[in-house]
Design a protein around this motif. Structure first.
Motif, PDB file in Angstrom:
ATOM      1  N   TRP A 210       0.813  -1.220   0.000  1.00 26.68           N
ATOM      2  CA  TRP A 210       0.000   0.000   0.000  1.00 26.68           C
ATOM      3  C   TRP A 210       0.847   1.272   0.000  1.00 26.68           C
ATOM      4  O   TRP A 210       0.319   2.365  -0.174  1.00 26.68           O
ATOM      5  CB  TRP A 210      -0.934   0.006   1.211  1.00 26.68           C
ATOM      6  N   LYS A 211       2.164   1.141   0.174  1.00 23.73           N
ATOM      7  CA  LYS A 211       3.044   2.312   0.121  1.00 23.73           C
ATOM      8  C   LYS A 211       3.571   2.571  -1.298  1.00 23.73           C
ATOM      9  O   LYS A 211       4.330   3.508  -1.505  1.00 23.73           O
ATOM     10  CB  LYS A 211       4.222   2.120   1.077  1.00 23.73           C
ATOM     11  N   GLN A 266      -8.935   1.475  -2.165  1.00 24.53           N
ATOM     12  CA  GLN A 266      -9.679   1.640  -0.914  1.00 24.53           C
ATOM     13  C   GLN A 266      -8.985   0.915   0.238  1.00 24.53           C
ATOM     14  O   GLN A 266      -8.873   1.446   1.348  1.00 24.53           O
ATOM     15  CB  GLN A 266     -11.108   1.121  -1.101  1.00 24.53           C
ATOM     16  N   GLU A 267      -8.504  -0.319  -0.025  1.00 22.54           N
ATOM     17  CA  GLU A 267      -7.802  -1.059   1.024  1.00 22.54           C
ATOM     18  C   GLU A 267      -6.509  -0.344   1.405  1.00 22.54           C
ATOM     19  O   GLU A 267      -6.142  -0.287   2.581  1.00 22.54           O
ATOM     20  CB  GLU A 267      -7.510  -2.480   0.569  1.00 22.54           C
ATOM     21  N   ARG A 271      -5.312   0.956   5.166  1.00 26.52           N
ATOM     22  CA  ARG A 271      -4.039   0.600   5.800  1.00 26.52           C
ATOM     23  C   ARG A 271      -3.203   1.840   6.108  1.00 26.52           C
ATOM     24  O   ARG A 271      -2.555   1.933   7.151  1.00 26.52           O
ATOM     25  CB  ARG A 271      -3.266  -0.363   4.904  1.00 26.52           C
ATOM     26  N   GLN A 272      -3.206   2.790   5.207  1.00 24.63           N
ATOM     27  CA  GLN A 272      -2.460   4.030   5.437  1.00 24.63           C
ATOM     28  C   GLN A 272      -3.045   4.797   6.622  1.00 24.63           C
ATOM     29  O   GLN A 272      -2.295   5.347   7.443  1.00 24.63           O
ATOM     30  CB  GLN A 272      -2.483   4.880   4.174  1.00 24.63           C
ATOM     31  N   ALA A 279       0.920   5.820  14.430  1.00 23.54           N
ATOM     32  CA  ALA A 279       2.038   6.756  14.565  1.00 23.54           C
ATOM     33  C   ALA A 279       1.642   7.951  15.429  1.00 23.54           C
ATOM     34  O   ALA A 279       2.428   8.438  16.246  1.00 23.54           O
ATOM     35  CB  ALA A 279       2.499   7.214  13.191  1.00 23.54           C
ATOM     36  N   ARG A 280       0.390   8.417  15.245  1.00 18.07           N
ATOM     37  CA  ARG A 280      -0.075   9.557  16.039  1.00 18.07           C
ATOM     38  C   ARG A 280      -0.185   9.197  17.520  1.00 18.07           C
ATOM     39  O   ARG A 280       0.213   9.975  18.403  1.00 18.07           O
ATOM     40  CB  ARG A 280      -1.428  10.027  15.505  1.00 18.07           C
TER      41      ARG A 280
END
Length: 328
Positions: A210-211, A266-267, A271-272, A279-280
């Motif tokens: 996804w990246k 969309q997936e 994931r992002q 991370a937040r």
């Protein structure tokens, strides 16, 4: 019918190339062999395998819906020895067909054959000027080119701000550097009057797929990548569009590609978003720890007293063997 069996007509009165499908066979019969003689072989007249200006009136053969498609032919005994070169037939016919196709596309301001680029390094088979000022070079390529040969022509066009679009003769191997440069590969069949291209099948979803910068590759995509599994599609040349990026797929096929890509996109967004939330939360936890007051230092322990090796508070002698509190 194969491309090398075709003959393109030339109308001596209108001074233009003509195709058999443009008029009923009865009209061509009146204009060709045994009639007025104004319908002649395009190739003979223009000096291919014959002297320039050679006039060979044509006959019409085949029938609509029959086993042999309707086509022009030389009368018996009037063809050049060995016939016309298949490469010649394909290249000349495709060049003129591409010019007629480009002229019919919306947003096109001008179409010219055999035009040199401004620096006179390259001569395009068909030069197209769009109304937005974009210049497009349409190339009908009938023979195999090396990677270096194709790259040199492509980069010369790019350096002059010209979008190059390549149509290859069927069954001719094209340089795979074309796909590395992100260009689609188009084929054109003169006999069928059909264009063909290939779609890339969805890439496998590897670790952290996804990246990937371009998520479209996880569905059907066009142009394909170099090592993709391919799905070939064939469609009428008139179904293709022409714009600032070159030749374009018809709307229904573009919708099919977008639908194929939608699920992966969309997936990937989900994931992002999950990674961003994690991370937040980690960042906020560290910020809270940084803002927390420093712990109150423990009073010094009496000499010889026991301390927990974990929290360093006094330790009951009964726990001396474990050297820590039960809950530490």
């Amino acid at each position: 019918m194969q491309d090398d069996l075709l003959v393109v007509g030339f109308d001596l009165e209108t001074r233009r190339e003509v195709h058999v499908a443009e008029r009923p066979p009865e009209q061509w019969k009146r204009l060709g062999y045994g009639g007025t003689g104004q319908l002649v072989c395009f190739y003979c007249f223009h000096g291919f395998e014959a002297a320039v200006g050679t006039r060979v009136p044509l006959v019409t053969r085949g029938r609509l819906g029959g086993k042999v498609r309707r086509h022009f032919a030389h009368p018996a005994g009037h063809a050049p020895l060995g016939g016309h070169s298949p490469e010649t037939v394909w290249h000349i016919t495709t060049k003129h067909t591409l010019a007629a196709w480009a002229t019919s596309r919306p947003g096109v301001d001008r179409v010219r054959l055999e035009q040199w680029t401004p620096d006179h390094d390259r001569r395009a088979d068909v030069e197209v000027l769009l109304q937005d000022g974009t210049k497009v070079a349409l190339e009908a390529q009938r023979q195999l080119m090396t990677d270096d040969g194709w790259r040199a022509r492509h980069r010369d066009y790019a350096r002059q701000g010209i979008v190059d679009v390549w149509f290859w003769r069927p069954r001719v191997h094209f340089p795979h550097i074309v796909l590395d440069e992100g260009l689609p590969v188009w084929f054109y069949s003169v006999s069928q009057r059909m264009a063909a291209t290939s779609l890339g099948r969805a890439h496998a979803r590897t670790d952290q797929w996804w990246k990937t910068p371009d998520l479209s590759v996880f569905g059907l995509h066009h142009p394909p990548c170099r090592l993709d599994e391919l799905e070939r599609v064939t469609l009428p040349l008139g179904a293709l569009g022409l714009g600032a990026g070159g030749a374009t797929l018809p709307e229904d096929l573009r919708k099919r590609l977008l639908e194929s890509q939608r699920e992966a996109q969309q997936e990937a967004k989900q994931r992002q978003a999950s990674e961003a939330r994690h991370a937040r939360a980690l960042r906020e936890s560290r910020e809270r720890a940084a803002r927390a007051p420093a712990p109150t230092p423990l009073p010094p322990a009496p000499p010889g007293s026991l301390r927990c090796e974990v929290c360093h508070r006094p330790l009951d002698p009964l726990l001396a063997k474990n050297r820590r509190h039960i809950l530490c």
